[in-house]
Design a protein around this motif. Structure first.
Motif, PDB file in Angstrom:
ATOM      1  N   ASP A 176       1.071  -1.193   0.405  1.00  0.00           N
ATOM      2  CA  ASP A 176       0.283   0.255   0.128  1.00  0.00           C
ATOM      3  C   ASP A 176       0.767   1.376   0.217  1.00  0.00           C
ATOM      4  O   ASP A 176       1.868   1.098   0.583  1.00  0.00           O
ATOM      5  N   TYR A 231     -13.510   5.424 -13.530  1.00  0.00           N
ATOM      6  CA  TYR A 231     -13.870   3.907 -12.023  1.00  0.00           C
ATOM      7  C   TYR A 231     -14.638   2.876 -12.932  1.00  0.00           C
ATOM      8  O   TYR A 231     -13.922   1.679 -13.183  1.00  0.00           O
ATOM      9  N   THR A 238     -16.065   1.506   4.007  1.00  0.00           N
ATOM     10  CA  THR A 238     -14.915   1.363   3.713  1.00  0.00           C
ATOM     11  C   THR A 238     -15.168   3.380   3.227  1.00  0.00           C
ATOM     12  O   THR A 238     -15.721   3.373   3.369  1.00  0.00           O
TER      13      THR A 238
HETATM   14  P1  NAI Z   1      -9.769   1.877   0.696  1.00  0.00           P
HETATM   15  O1  NAI Z   1      -9.984   3.402  -0.242  1.00  0.00           O
HETATM   16  O2  NAI Z   1     -10.224   1.409   2.016  1.00  0.00           O
HETATM   17  O3  NAI Z   1      -8.873   1.379  -0.236  1.00  0.00           O
HETATM   18  C1  NAI Z   1      -7.699   1.485  -1.173  1.00  0.00           C
HETATM   19  C2  NAI Z   1      -6.632   1.257  -1.182  1.00  0.00           C
HETATM   20  O4  NAI Z   1      -5.448   0.983  -2.178  1.00  0.00           O
HETATM   21  C3  NAI Z   1      -6.539   2.215  -0.161  1.00  0.00           C
HETATM   22  O5  NAI Z   1      -5.399   1.520   1.518  1.00  0.00           O
HETATM   23  C4  NAI Z   1      -4.922   2.880  -0.601  1.00  0.00           C
HETATM   24  O6  NAI Z   1      -4.148   3.884  -0.050  1.00  0.00           O
HETATM   25  C5  NAI Z   1      -4.510   1.773  -2.076  1.00  0.00           C
HETATM   26  N1  NAI Z   1      -3.750   2.904  -3.085  1.00  0.00           N
HETATM   27  C6  NAI Z   1      -4.649   3.264  -3.960  1.00  0.00           C
HETATM   28  N2  NAI Z   1      -3.568   4.322  -4.550  1.00  0.00           N
HETATM   29  C7  NAI Z   1      -1.963   2.759  -5.128  1.00  0.00           C
HETATM   30  C8  NAI Z   1      -1.143   2.366  -5.461  1.00  0.00           C
HETATM   31  N3  NAI Z   1      -0.917   3.837  -6.409  1.00  0.00           N
HETATM   32  N4  NAI Z   1      -0.650   1.143  -5.046  1.00  0.00           N
HETATM   33  C9  NAI Z   1      -0.824   1.125  -3.694  1.00  0.00           C
HETATM   34  N5  NAI Z   1      -2.220   1.477  -3.473  1.00  0.00           N
HETATM   35  C10 NAI Z   1      -2.498   2.116  -3.516  1.00  0.00           C
HETATM   36  O7  NAI Z   1     -10.752   1.370  -0.085  1.00  0.00           O
HETATM   37  P2  NAI Z   1     -11.636  -0.373  -0.838  1.00  0.00           P
HETATM   38  O8  NAI Z   1     -13.257  -0.108  -0.455  1.00  0.00           O
HETATM   39  O9  NAI Z   1     -11.470  -1.083   0.562  1.00  0.00           O
HETATM   40  O10 NAI Z   1     -11.480  -1.052  -1.932  1.00  0.00           O
HETATM   41  C11 NAI Z   1     -10.222  -1.699  -2.483  1.00  0.00           C
HETATM   42  C12 NAI Z   1     -10.874  -2.233  -3.675  1.00  0.00           C
HETATM   43  O11 NAI Z   1     -12.320  -2.677  -3.937  1.00  0.00           O
HETATM   44  C13 NAI Z   1     -10.721  -1.610  -4.729  1.00  0.00           C
HETATM   45  O12 NAI Z   1     -10.250  -1.230  -6.254  1.00  0.00           O
HETATM   46  C14 NAI Z   1     -12.125  -0.675  -4.891  1.00  0.00           C
HETATM   47  O13 NAI Z   1     -12.184   0.243  -6.130  1.00  0.00           O
HETATM   48  C15 NAI Z   1     -13.026  -1.573  -4.785  1.00  0.00           C
HETATM   49  N6  NAI Z   1     -14.052  -1.623  -4.319  1.00  0.00           N
HETATM   50  C16 NAI Z   1     -14.927  -1.546  -3.072  1.00  0.00           C
HETATM   51  C17 NAI Z   1     -16.388  -1.168  -2.946  1.00  0.00           C
HETATM   52  C18 NAI Z   1     -16.563  -0.610  -2.113  1.00  0.00           C
HETATM   53  O14 NAI Z   1     -18.234  -1.273  -1.873  1.00  0.00           O
HETATM   54  N7  NAI Z   1     -16.095  -0.880  -1.219  1.00  0.00           N
HETATM   55  C19 NAI Z   1     -17.295  -2.208  -4.026  1.00  0.00           C
HETATM   56  C20 NAI Z   1     -16.557  -1.920  -5.412  1.00  0.00           C
HETATM   57  C21 NAI Z   1     -15.530  -1.983  -5.593  1.00  0.00           C
END
Ligand code: NAI
Length: 299
Positions: A38, A164, A198
């Motif tokens: 991360d 997205y 989240t």
């Molecule tokens: P989150 O924002 O808590 O987690 C995403 C993480 O990715 C963050 O910790 C961030 O620092 C990290 N990140 C961002 N850019 C980065 C990079 N270039 N290199 C390494 N790390 C990087 O959000 P969440 O909800 O946990 O999302 C996780 C995945 O699930 C994402 O791909 C999101 O699009 C997907 N998602 C989430 C949904 C939800 O309901 N929470 C719905 C649909 C998809």
């Protein structure tokens, strides 16, 4: 039978919080050695923090093994270095969960091309980079489980998320070719469409729903999809303990000829073209051409 990951090495990108953290912790609880990748950015991809280190501390506190990686998925060289270091230390990589993500929501009318490119770069190119970085290792060891993270936006659309959504459906597309290319080396590739409370969804969930949609309720699907007996080429929806499957389908369609082989003919037969009776779920692109050949042969 209990699903375990003993003697397996897993890389989870974006595991410094949210869903990625939940995946990393449960993989570690079940015996995997975990690379917690991360960059520690804000929701829009700006800034940087030591989020990965904190999750490593949590893994260690529960008796597991983990290392932090602060590389960006947008940088292929950093991902290749992460995989090389992991292989040097632990001898291979068995699981990759491409989970890192950012948001830059705006209606398409107001979206700058740079914000479109950035979001596609993190989700789609980022997942391709990490997958490419582990691909030879997985082929050589004849074992790999890869999970792509799509979204309901990618599969079905959502106002204000053109960048997205394009990236997320692209990831389902990446799964569909890589599952074919990986099959002979026992590499299985799946797609998850999570729904979880989240920081990514904190503005859209009412508070009560936020609790019901705990990331922990998505973990069972993600871990099954990277387990030894995982299916391949599945698209799985998961949220609040509800698990679903999603498909890309093809209708039987209709063959038009003569005066009907015109835009007017397509208009006149639209109901038959879109009739879902007898639709199929092609397992590869060539099945579309095959289904056309079958129609030409009169079937
Ligand atoms: P989150 O924002 O808590 O987690 C995403 C993480 O990715 C963050 O910790 C961030 O620092 C990290 N990140 C961002 N850019 C980065 C990079 N270039 N290199 C390494 N790390 C990087 O959000 P969440 O909800 O946990 O999302 C996780 C995945 O699930 C994402 O791909 C999101 O699009 C997907 N998602 C989430 C949904 C939800 O309901 N929470 C719905 C649909 C998809």
């Amino acid at each position: 039978m209990t699903i375990r990951f003993d003697n397996q090495v897993a890389i989870v990108t974006g595991a410094g919080g949210g869903l990625g953290r939940a995946y990393a912790l449960e993989l570690a609880r079940r015996g995997a050695k975990v690379v917690v990748n991360d960059l520690g950015v804000a929701r829009d991809g700006t800034g940087q923090s030591d989020a990965a280190l904190k999750v490593v501390d949590e893994v260690v506190a529960l008796g597991g093994e983990a290392i932090a990686n602060g590389g960006s998925v947008t940088d292929y060289d950093q991902m290749a270095a992460m995989v090389a270091e992991t292989c040097d230390r632990w001898g291979g990589v068995h699981i990759l969960i491409n989970n890192a993500g950012v948001l830059r929501d705006k209606s398409f009318a107001k979206m700058e091309p740079a914000d479109f490119r950035f979001v596609v770069d993190v989700h789609l190119n980022g997942s391709a980079h990490c997958t490419k970085a582990v691909w030879e290792t997985m082929r050589a060891q004849n074992y790999g489980r890869i999970l792509m993270t799509a979204s309901s936006t990618g599969l079905f659309g959502n106002f204000g998320q053109a960048n997205y959504g394009a990236a997320k459906l692209g990831l389902a597309g990446l799964t569909k070719t890589l599952y074919l290319e990986g099959a002979k080396n026992n590499i299985r590739v799946n797609t998850i469409a999570p729904v979880a409370g989240t920081r990514m969804t904190e503005d859209i969930f009412p508070e009560a729903a936020f609790d019901a949609f705990n990331p922990d309720a998505v973990v069972p699907a993600a871990l099954y999809l990277v387990s030894q007996d995982a299916p391949t080429n599945a698209i799985v929806g998961a949220g609040a303990g509800v698990f679903q499957a999603s498909y890309v389908t093809l209708t039987r369609g209709i063959r038009l000829a003569g005066e009907d082989l015109t835009p007017e003919g397509v208009a006149a037969h639209w109901a038959a073209i879109t009739d879902r009776t007898g639709e199929i779920v092609p397992q590869s692109g060539s099945e579309q051409a095959q289904s056309i050949f079958a129609r030409l042969a009169g079937n």
